[in-house]
Motif scaffolding. Sequence first.
Motif, short mmCIF file in Angstrom:
data_model
loop_
_atom_site.label_atom_id
_atom_site.label_comp_id
_atom_site.label_asym_id
_atom_site.label_seq_id
_atom_site.Cartn_x
_atom_site.Cartn_y
_atom_site.Cartn_z
N ARG A 1 0.85 -1.21 0.00
CA ARG A 1 0.00 0.00 0.00
C ARG A 1 0.87 1.25 0.00
NH1 ARG A 1 -3.70 -3.04 3.47
NH2 ARG A 1 -5.34 -3.71 2.05
N ILE B 1 2.24 -20.70 6.42
CA ILE B 1 2.12 -19.71 7.48
C ILE B 1 2.46 -20.33 8.83
CG2 ILE B 1 0.50 -18.19 8.70
CD1 ILE B 1 -0.97 -17.81 6.04
N TYR C 1 5.23 -11.56 2.80
CA TYR C 1 5.24 -12.21 4.11
C TYR C 1 4.04 -13.14 4.31
CZ TYR C 1 6.09 -13.03 8.99
OH TYR C 1 6.36 -13.64 10.18
N PRO C 2 4.30 -14.40 4.69
CA PRO C 2 3.19 -15.31 4.97
C PRO C 2 2.87 -15.31 6.46
CG PRO C 2 5.24 -16.55 4.66
CD PRO C 2 5.60 -15.09 4.75
N GLY C 3 1.85 -14.61 6.86
CA GLY C 3 1.52 -14.56 8.28
C GLY C 3 0.06 -14.24 8.50
N VAL C 4 -0.37 -14.35 9.75
CA VAL C 4 -1.79 -14.13 10.06
C VAL C 4 -2.19 -12.68 9.78
CG1 VAL C 4 -3.52 -14.16 11.90
CG2 VAL C 4 -1.85 -16.01 11.75
N SER D 1 -9.13 -11.18 -6.89
CA SER D 1 -9.32 -10.10 -5.90
C SER D 1 -9.70 -8.78 -6.54
CB SER D 1 -8.03 -9.90 -5.10
OG SER D 1 -7.80 -11.01 -4.28
N ILE E 1 -1.50 -7.14 -3.64
CA ILE E 1 -0.59 -7.48 -4.74
C ILE E 1 -1.34 -7.37 -6.07
CG2 ILE E 1 0.69 -9.40 -5.79
CD1 ILE E 1 1.53 -10.17 -2.93
N TYR F 1 -12.76 -7.96 2.94
CA TYR F 1 -12.29 -8.22 1.58
C TYR F 1 -13.33 -8.86 0.66
CZ TYR F 1 -8.01 -6.49 3.25
OH TYR F 1 -7.08 -5.63 3.76
N GLU G 1 -2.47 -11.85 6.10
CA GLU G 1 -3.71 -12.35 5.48
C GLU G 1 -4.90 -11.49 5.91
OE1 GLU G 1 -3.97 -15.12 3.28
OE2 GLU G 1 -1.79 -15.13 3.29
N GLU G 2 -4.90 -11.12 7.18
CA GLU G 2 -6.00 -10.30 7.70
C GLU G 2 -6.07 -8.95 7.00
OE1 GLU G 2 -6.39 -11.80 12.35
OE2 GLU G 2 -5.03 -10.15 11.85
N ARG G 3 -4.90 -8.44 6.60
CA ARG G 3 -4.88 -7.12 5.98
C ARG G 3 -4.84 -7.19 4.45
NH1 ARG G 3 -1.55 -6.64 10.50
NH2 ARG G 3 0.41 -6.44 9.39
N GLY G 4 -5.10 -8.39 3.90
CA GLY G 4 -5.34 -8.49 2.46
C GLY G 4 -4.10 -8.61 1.58
N GLN G 5 -3.18 -9.51 1.95
CA GLN G 5 -1.96 -9.68 1.15
C GLN G 5 -2.28 -9.95 -0.33
OE1 GLN G 5 1.11 -8.75 1.16
NE2 GLN G 5 2.09 -10.17 2.55
N ALA G 6 -3.22 -10.85 -0.58
CA ALA G 6 -3.55 -11.19 -1.97
C ALA G 6 -4.13 -9.97 -2.69
CB ALA G 6 -4.56 -12.34 -2.00
N GLN G 7 -5.02 -9.29 -2.02
CA GLN G 7 -5.70 -8.16 -2.64
C GLN G 7 -4.73 -7.02 -2.98
OE1 GLN G 7 -6.73 -4.96 -1.35
NE2 GLN G 7 -8.17 -4.49 -3.00
#
Lengths: 360, 279
Positions: free
Chosen positions: A169, B233, A195-198, B212, A209, B256, A201-207
């Motif tokens: 972002r 993870i 980074y692969p972490g909780v 997405s 990128i 999301y 994911e919660e903050r939208g890693q996929a989205q």
Amino acid sequence: MRSPYEAAETCTAFIANPNATDLETMSSTLNGPDFEAGMLEIEAKIRELQAAGLRDESSEQQDLEQQIIDLRREWNRLTEEVYSNLSPWQIVQVARHKDRPYTKDYLNLAFEEFVELHGDKHFGDDRAMLTGFAKIDQYKVMVVGHQKGRTYKERASCNFGCAHPEGYRKAMSKMRLAEKYQMPIICFIDTPGAYPGVGAEERGQAQVIAESMFQMSQLKTPIICVVIGEGGSGGALGIGVGDRIGVLEFAYYSVISPEGCAGILWKSHEHAPKAADALRFTSKHLLELGVIDEVIEEPLGGAHRDHHKMAGRLKSYLVKTLEELKAQPVEQLLSQRYAKFRQMGVYLDGLQQDAAAATT
Amino acid sequence: MATANKDQSTKRVLKRAVPDGLWIKCPGCKATVYRKEAENLQNVCPKCQYHFYVSARQRIAQVLDEGTFEEWDDHLCPTDPLKFADKKRYADRLVDEQQRTGLTDASLTGSGMIRARRVAIGVTDSAFIMGSMGSVVGEKLTRLVERATRHALPLIIVSGSGGGARMHEGILSLMQMAKVSAALSRYHEAGGLYISVLTNPTMGGVAASFASLGDLVFAEPRALIGFAGPRTIKATIKLELPEGFQTSEFLLEHGYIDRIVERGRLKNEIARAIDYCGK
């Protein structure tokens, strides 16, 4: 055994001393990868002789110098041999070498000024993603780059170059700023992966990128991307959509890490060297597959041996490319950027084959 | 080559929806369910509403008006640009997967009607090498988006991909993420409506690209959706993952996803969204 902090000091000294020659500043006090063992041995001998020469000003000076010259010749020959025959897995070791220049090093060495801009104004300031204004030659640019960190402390705060959603972002917001003022963007890619972490994911890693690629494909300003070390999957591509893609000679750019690939397909990380062979991700392969524009040659023995020389080469690549891109109208730039990614991929087209068969 | 065995194995794939046999065990509630009953509910468990796998062809049949599907680009076939081999050659794997699923690759694209509204539709099938995206999936989806742009059609992509970007085509697969995203960016500029539907599982490079990027993002209940795999993870953070991590409900809670939509309501929900957006 030296502590990592001492190791870091060696590197700082190395960067700070531009007059030192290659061999004197080589970081051979640190353990290198296996295939450098022979090279490191010669380096140690040279240092020994140099030290002896300094102690003893007298008679055997000339003989000593001759020995050093011979050893340097031998080093050159061996290094050329080793480095022209690196396996893909060995190239990964070079790309991950702890002395390899990072984004910050290039900002120090190839740019006249860097004004860091922090934060994504949303969640936080990801240290794994460095962004800010910079001057290179006569150009004012926006630099966006992964930062791995040199010391343990720095590495931990940078998550070893693995960015979180706030990193992407931040990158997106600085790139939009650059677009607003027609400032070219330079992206330095150097990450094992996002980074692969909780939290990620919660903050939208996929989205993030996805959104970053979506946005970069249409930014109305020139974008140059350079893979300077590790081009790890989506985390790399997240700042990897541009008008020109350069790759350093011993960097790699891959859909998945060799360890990850081996874990899935060979069921064990030990098979990483095999996966590295299969994935065709070295600079040579990338050029053949048509996904990059240029390979930037590294100094003999890899970028970690001579940050200055590497930074010089990178600078000339960037300045030359900026000149080229600045000369083009924005509309043309955007349509060529689209076409560039549009043609990537290899598949069989049944219709074309039929047509070809019909004409022969 | 690939199309030769397509017809004969299409029949087989329809059966693949739930394991063969009269009775199936539901992974959701562990109950034994009469297969016919689940099939009548579009492969949803009658007891706990667990959504079983559906093939791309079944999905198209569920979402589009009967007999309106016109397939596009079915002449595109995968090849083996890297000469990739793990325990098995990729070239052989492709043939096996084609025979097993009746598909040439992991996606179907085309156009059809949803409650008499013409749409462009793409579906990825998680049965074909984990629904992963290689050059063919990337190319077919890009062509789909470009055609939707040219003809001003609403665009629906239903994702089912545990594999993300396909390893066997290396960097070329990764670049498909950028290629499809760039096409979607142009579609967006042109004012097109894109509805992305996430199904179990949607992970990695597929989640991190077209899946997405919907103007609207729908998800089936309890689907696994995320960037990094749960095992990766867990290995990184060395902690247990929270309950319900990376499910549709988890993503909805974190903002999301626009709506969680049960399979039986998907077609109507899409039609209604198209109506709202005036397309």
